[in-house]
Scaffold this active site. Sequence first.
Site, PDB file in Angstrom:
ATOM      1  N   ASN A  62       0.587  -0.980   0.131  1.00  0.00           N
ATOM      2  CA  ASN A  62      -0.205   0.278   0.037  1.00  0.00           C
ATOM      3  C   ASN A  62       0.760   1.440   0.230  1.00  0.00           C
ATOM      4  O   ASN A  62       1.095   2.526   0.279  1.00  0.00           O
ATOM      5  CB  ASN A  62      -0.944   0.399   1.073  1.00  0.00           C
ATOM      6  CG  ASN A  62      -1.981  -0.728   1.043  1.00  0.00           C
ATOM      7  OD1 ASN A  62      -2.058  -1.381   0.249  1.00  0.00           O
ATOM      8  ND2 ASN A  62      -3.269  -1.054   2.025  1.00  0.00           N
ATOM      9  N   GLU A 126      -3.099  -0.342  -7.569  1.00  0.00           N
ATOM     10  CA  GLU A 126      -5.138  -0.612  -7.137  1.00  0.00           C
ATOM     11  C   GLU A 126      -5.620   0.893  -7.056  1.00  0.00           C
ATOM     12  O   GLU A 126      -6.636   0.685  -7.347  1.00  0.00           O
ATOM     13  CB  GLU A 126      -4.943  -1.639  -6.314  1.00  0.00           C
ATOM     14  CG  GLU A 126      -5.937  -2.587  -5.698  1.00  0.00           C
ATOM     15  CD  GLU A 126      -6.157  -2.692  -4.816  1.00  0.00           C
ATOM     16  OE1 GLU A 126      -5.587  -3.799  -4.181  1.00  0.00           O
ATOM     17  OE2 GLU A 126      -6.628  -2.543  -3.306  1.00  0.00           O
ATOM     18  N   TRP A 218     -11.033  -7.115  12.524  1.00  0.00           N
ATOM     19  CA  TRP A 218      -9.979  -6.627  11.460  1.00  0.00           C
ATOM     20  C   TRP A 218      -8.679  -6.762  11.105  1.00  0.00           C
ATOM     21  O   TRP A 218      -8.020  -8.260  11.365  1.00  0.00           O
ATOM     22  CB  TRP A 218     -11.037  -5.390  10.438  1.00  0.00           C
ATOM     23  CG  TRP A 218      -9.375  -4.678   9.787  1.00  0.00           C
ATOM     24  CD1 TRP A 218      -9.472  -5.423   8.375  1.00  0.00           C
ATOM     25  CD2 TRP A 218      -8.408  -3.700   9.430  1.00  0.00           C
ATOM     26  NE1 TRP A 218      -8.617  -4.854   7.910  1.00  0.00           N
ATOM     27  CE2 TRP A 218      -7.831  -3.887   8.384  1.00  0.00           C
ATOM     28  CE3 TRP A 218      -8.240  -3.185  11.149  1.00  0.00           C
ATOM     29  CZ2 TRP A 218      -6.921  -3.394   8.333  1.00  0.00           C
ATOM     30  CZ3 TRP A 218      -7.456  -1.892  10.635  1.00  0.00           C
ATOM     31  CH2 TRP A 218      -6.524  -1.956   9.052  1.00  0.00           C
ATOM     32  N   ARG A 249     -15.708  -1.612   6.878  1.00  0.00           N
ATOM     33  CA  ARG A 249     -15.164  -2.726   6.484  1.00  0.00           C
ATOM     34  C   ARG A 249     -16.835  -3.505   6.155  1.00  0.00           C
ATOM     35  O   ARG A 249     -17.236  -3.299   6.527  1.00  0.00           O
ATOM     36  CB  ARG A 249     -14.596  -4.034   7.890  1.00  0.00           C
ATOM     37  CG  ARG A 249     -13.084  -3.463   7.714  1.00  0.00           C
ATOM     38  CD  ARG A 249     -12.722  -3.993   6.469  1.00  0.00           C
ATOM     39  NE  ARG A 249     -10.514  -3.636   6.058  1.00  0.00           N
ATOM     40  CZ  ARG A 249     -10.599  -2.554   5.262  1.00  0.00           C
ATOM     41  NH1 ARG A 249     -11.299  -1.317   5.146  1.00  0.00           N
ATOM     42  NH2 ARG A 249      -9.114  -1.952   5.186  1.00  0.00           N
ATOM     43  N   ASP A 346      -8.358 -11.735  -4.240  1.00  0.00           N
ATOM     44  CA  ASP A 346      -7.967 -10.451  -2.667  1.00  0.00           C
ATOM     45  C   ASP A 346      -8.441 -11.208  -1.433  1.00  0.00           C
ATOM     46  O   ASP A 346      -8.319 -10.560   0.235  1.00  0.00           O
ATOM     47  CB  ASP A 346      -9.070  -9.257  -2.776  1.00  0.00           C
ATOM     48  CG  ASP A 346      -8.260  -7.990  -2.560  1.00  0.00           C
ATOM     49  OD1 ASP A 346      -6.870  -7.570  -2.292  1.00  0.00           O
ATOM     50  OD2 ASP A 346      -9.114  -7.164  -1.685  1.00  0.00           O
ATOM     51  N   HIS A 383      -0.677   2.073  10.126  1.00  0.00           N
ATOM     52  CA  HIS A 383      -1.890   2.135   8.894  1.00  0.00           C
ATOM     53  C   HIS A 383      -2.451   3.437   9.019  1.00  0.00           C
ATOM     54  O   HIS A 383      -1.720   4.647   8.323  1.00  0.00           O
ATOM     55  CB  HIS A 383      -2.588   1.122   9.927  1.00  0.00           C
ATOM     56  CG  HIS A 383      -3.747   0.455   8.217  1.00  0.00           C
ATOM     57  ND1 HIS A 383      -5.271   0.789   7.884  1.00  0.00           N
ATOM     58  CD2 HIS A 383      -3.504  -0.681   7.813  1.00  0.00           C
ATOM     59  CE1 HIS A 383      -4.948   0.015   6.671  1.00  0.00           C
ATOM     60  NE2 HIS A 383      -4.715  -0.827   6.748  1.00  0.00           N
ATOM     61  N   SER A 430       3.519  -2.000   4.863  1.00  0.00           N
ATOM     62  CA  SER A 430       3.832  -3.180   5.190  1.00  0.00           C
ATOM     63  C   SER A 430       5.509  -2.544   4.924  1.00  0.00           C
ATOM     64  O   SER A 430       6.150  -3.153   5.382  1.00  0.00           O
ATOM     65  CB  SER A 430       3.627  -4.824   4.255  1.00  0.00           C
ATOM     66  OG  SER A 430       3.569  -4.202   3.219  1.00  0.00           O
TER      67      SER A 430
HETATM   68  C1  LIG Z   1      -5.988  -6.599   7.582  1.00  0.00           C
HETATM   69  C2  LIG Z   1      -4.802  -6.240   7.668  1.00  0.00           C
HETATM   70  C3  LIG Z   1      -4.707  -5.616   6.072  1.00  0.00           C
HETATM   71  C4  LIG Z   1      -3.341  -4.684   6.201  1.00  0.00           C
HETATM   72  N1  LIG Z   1      -3.843  -4.607   4.772  1.00  0.00           N
HETATM   73  C5  LIG Z   1      -2.009  -4.728   3.914  1.00  0.00           C
HETATM   74  C6  LIG Z   1      -2.038  -4.371   3.050  1.00  0.00           C
HETATM   75  O1  LIG Z   1      -2.811  -4.625   1.981  1.00  0.00           O
HETATM   76  N2  LIG Z   1      -1.564  -3.599   1.828  1.00  0.00           N
HETATM   77  C7  LIG Z   1       0.009  -3.150   3.428  1.00  0.00           C
HETATM   78  O2  LIG Z   1       1.151  -2.464   2.709  1.00  0.00           O
HETATM   79  N3  LIG Z   1      -0.095  -3.386   4.368  1.00  0.00           N
HETATM   80  C8  LIG Z   1      -1.299  -3.920   5.072  1.00  0.00           C
HETATM   81  N4  LIG Z   1      -1.650  -4.086   6.009  1.00  0.00           N
HETATM   82  C9  LIG Z   1      -0.350  -3.609   7.002  1.00  0.00           C
HETATM   83  C10 LIG Z   1       0.843  -4.139   7.390  1.00  0.00           C
HETATM   84  O3  LIG Z   1       0.594  -5.229   7.501  1.00  0.00           O
HETATM   85  C11 LIG Z   1       1.479  -3.806   8.904  1.00  0.00           C
HETATM   86  O4  LIG Z   1       2.168  -2.154   8.310  1.00  0.00           O
HETATM   87  C12 LIG Z   1       3.274  -3.401   8.704  1.00  0.00           C
HETATM   88  O5  LIG Z   1       2.707  -5.317   9.056  1.00  0.00           O
HETATM   89  C13 LIG Z   1       3.253  -3.026  10.928  1.00  0.00           C
HETATM   90  O6  LIG Z   1       4.387  -3.632  10.731  1.00  0.00           O
HETATM   91  P1  LIG Z   1       5.329  -3.847  11.917  1.00  0.00           P
HETATM   92  O7  LIG Z   1       6.810  -4.310  12.009  1.00  0.00           O
HETATM   93  O8  LIG Z   1       4.951  -2.439  12.589  1.00  0.00           O
HETATM   94  O9  LIG Z   1       4.511  -5.105  13.316  1.00  0.00           O
HETATM   95  P2  LIG Z   1       3.987  -6.528  12.657  1.00  0.00           P
HETATM   96  O10 LIG Z   1       4.396  -6.762  11.124  1.00  0.00           O
HETATM   97  O11 LIG Z   1       2.678  -6.811  13.161  1.00  0.00           O
HETATM   98  O12 LIG Z   1       5.424  -6.962  13.444  1.00  0.00           O
HETATM   99  C14 LIG Z   1       5.021  -7.061  14.673  1.00  0.00           C
HETATM  100  C15 LIG Z   1       5.626  -7.806  15.171  1.00  0.00           C
HETATM  101  O13 LIG Z   1       5.727  -8.045  16.397  1.00  0.00           O
HETATM  102  C16 LIG Z   1       6.071  -9.596  17.111  1.00  0.00           C
HETATM  103  N5  LIG Z   1       5.550  -9.775  18.751  1.00  0.00           N
HETATM  104  C17 LIG Z   1       4.824  -8.397  18.824  1.00  0.00           C
HETATM  105  N6  LIG Z   1       4.814  -9.001  20.579  1.00  0.00           N
HETATM  106  C18 LIG Z   1       5.957  -8.994  20.676  1.00  0.00           C
HETATM  107  C19 LIG Z   1       6.450  -8.973  22.009  1.00  0.00           C
HETATM  108  N7  LIG Z   1       6.081  -8.970  23.397  1.00  0.00           N
HETATM  109  N8  LIG Z   1       7.968 -10.170  21.785  1.00  0.00           N
HETATM  110  C20 LIG Z   1       8.410 -10.471  20.892  1.00  0.00           C
HETATM  111  N9  LIG Z   1       7.620 -10.268  19.678  1.00  0.00           N
HETATM  112  C21 LIG Z   1       6.248  -9.757  19.337  1.00  0.00           C
HETATM  113  C22 LIG Z   1       5.318  -9.988  16.245  1.00  0.00           C
HETATM  114  O14 LIG Z   1       4.726 -11.439  16.016  1.00  0.00           O
HETATM  115  C23 LIG Z   1       4.950  -9.598  14.603  1.00  0.00           C
HETATM  116  O15 LIG Z   1       5.847 -10.195  14.253  1.00  0.00           O
HETATM  117  C24 LIG Z   1      -2.498  -4.863   6.995  1.00  0.00           C
HETATM  118  C25 LIG Z   1      -2.454  -5.567   8.275  1.00  0.00           C
HETATM  119  C26 LIG Z   1      -3.866  -5.602   8.765  1.00  0.00           C
HETATM  120  C27 LIG Z   1      -3.567  -6.518   9.856  1.00  0.00           C
END
Ligand SMILES: Cc1cc2nc3c(=O)[nH]c(=O)nc-3n(C[C@H](O)[C@H](O)[C@H](O)COP(=O)(O)OP(=O)(O)OC[C@H]3O[C@@H](n4cnc5c(N)ncnc54)[C@H](O)[C@@H]3O)c2cc1C
Length: 621
Positions: A62, A126, A218, A249, A346, A383, A430
């Site tokens: 995204n 998209e 969600w 949603r 999707d 997000h 992501s």
């Molecule tokens: C339903 C959904 C749809 C989405 N759609 C899109 C999309 O279409 N396109 C897009 O680009 N992005 C999308 N996103 C957003 C994207 O997934 C997030 O922006 C991204 O994953 C955030 O990265 P992060 O590393 O901050 O968190 P995360 O990727 O969630 O990583 C956090 C990590 O920390 C670990 N963790 C948590 N607590 C602890 C702890 N206490 N000790 C050790 N490990 C821990 C978790 O297990 C996880 O592996 C979507 C997200 C969701 C949920």
Amino acid sequence: MEAPALEVVDTDLLILGGGMAGCGAAFEAGYWGRDKGLRVTLVEKAAVERSGAVAMGLSAINCYMGMRHGENQPEDFVRYVRNDLMGLCREDLVYDIARHVDSTVHMFEKWGLPIFKTEDGRYKREGRWQIMIHGESYKPIVAEAAKKAIGAENVYERLFVSHVLTDEATGRATGAVAFSVREHKVYVFRARAVISSAGGATGVFRPHAVGEGLGRIWYAPWNTGSAYSLAIKAGATMTQMEHRLVVTRFKDGYGPVGMWFLLFKGKVKNAYGELYEDTQQKAIAPYAPYDKVRPIPTPLRNHQMLTDRAEGRGPHYMRTDEALQALTMGLDPKAVREIESDAWEDFLDMTMSQALLWASQNIDPAKVPSELTLTEPYLMGSHSSATGAWVSGPEDLARDGYFWGYNRMTTVPGLFAAGDGVGGSAHKFSSGSYTEGRLAAKGAISYMTDNPGSFEHDPARVEEITGELFQPYRVFEEAHGSSTKEDINPNYFYPKQGLHRLQKIMDEYCAGVGANYITNEPTLRRGMELMEVFKEDMAKVAARDRHELLRCWELRDRIWCAEAHMRHILHREETRWPGYYYRMDHPKIDDENWKVFVNSRFDAGNGGWKMSTHPCHTLVP
Ligand SMILES: Cc1cc2nc3c(=O)[nH]c(=O)nc-3n(C[C@H](O)[C@H](O)[C@H](O)COP(=O)(O)OP(=O)(O)OC[C@H]3O[C@@H](n4cnc5c(N)ncnc54)[C@H](O)[C@@H]3O)c2cc1C
């Protein structure tokens, strides 16, 4: 209870959470750290290959500018994010992501991520910022690169990180404590810098589905807000913890609507066949100048739907039937099948439950429209929302008060943040989260180079934390014989019961779905009183096994997030984001007084919270 085994691990850079941001940090730190002989360690509560929000499955990236084809520039992205956040964003952080994110996506492609292409070889879009991918292999590809970069032996999986350790004399982050979710074991990590990338928070509010549907939400149910609780407990300043995400949603299945809007040009109509965005233009007029912004900011679109519903014009439907019929009119059956399979992919990639729900309700989306609704609130910084730590920006962009030496360092020396963990800069998604992990890693490596030194942890502090970690077992052991039924016992409660209690408080007092997203100062204050009692009662949370012990700690994370959220909403005396929440005692947007960041800091010494505001600077005209 038997004493747990203890393992001490020495490292240089410690990464907490192996999601998108954590994997980006590992990849980058592996690259820059190799020459300097630095050891990089990543700790993850699940398995990196399928962990984090992306493990829900995605079919789009995204955040992609497309600068090599002149599609967008970072300035365009900053304007877009600023508008969606209704004026309040850290433009330096947003710009920094935008200028680097394309290189991240190009690496993903090189590593084998299948990205849809147009006939002229560009990524298929998209929407303006989104490109389409086959998402099944996304997280495994990213995880593999992280493991290769730092060495698989330095990735510790199935460990839940509960505390960041800091040096008492300097306040510097020096490691973390974690417990194994598979063995009776505690890990103490000693490090010279720490990156918190442990994800956003779901389950803080009561969801639409309870009882038999519990867990049907969600955002990823396993994201429990560790990125926030770890930073808060370590004394980091947090920002925009009052912000939240409420999204439209598909009702009950939580299927995403982005592709229907952007690719299939689907329309949402109310029960009377009207386009509510047209009929409710009047509803957003009081929120000028943001009412004229296009695309309409997410909270304002929510506000329009809520107003339409309040006027008795619901339910609202995504007209999947009209969209698909218009798209396929005059096409041969093969082309029709291709479009339909895109539409199904999707959902099958991302929200299986939506496909199952349609099947169970006899809905063929090509023939029947589907109900939409607004979700319960979520807290996240990656997000479309902006909760998280207040971090230093990059040196070349950061304005007054936004730079303190190292990109993405929190106000705790040596503690960095990325992804959902960083506040004030939404829409990273992501690819942007991964990019931010990379930026944080570079900052952390510079920090370690400039600030050498190694640390011993205070054994008394480690012992104290270990005692706290396993307290829920002791509560159960001591009291489970005192009633004839384990589940009904006056001396303890289980984490699931605690979760219901937290969600009820947040829903009713902090503007959840049940309160129609409405609150005011007296309601918040009453909620905070109830939260204080609940926090005291948490001494009686019990765990029968390791699974429940993890749930106890996840609940604690969520309580920290909930408290920060309430305090911030209380502090901001305006309604900046109608459709996310309404402070009915201050129902208007107040740019004159509140176009500022609300920041907070928890002081573990006295248990108090200090609230403050910080100016919001404009970087891009
Ligand atoms: C339903 C959904 C749809 C989405 N759609 C899109 C999309 O279409 N396109 C897009 O680009 N992005 C999308 N996103 C957003 C994207 O997934 C997030 O922006 C991204 O994953 C955030 O990265 P992060 O590393 O901050 O968190 P995360 O990727 O969630 O990583 C956090 C990590 O920390 C670990 N963790 C948590 N607590 C602890 C702890 N206490 N000790 C050790 N490990 C821990 C978790 O297990 C996880 O592996 C979507 C997200 C969701 C949920």
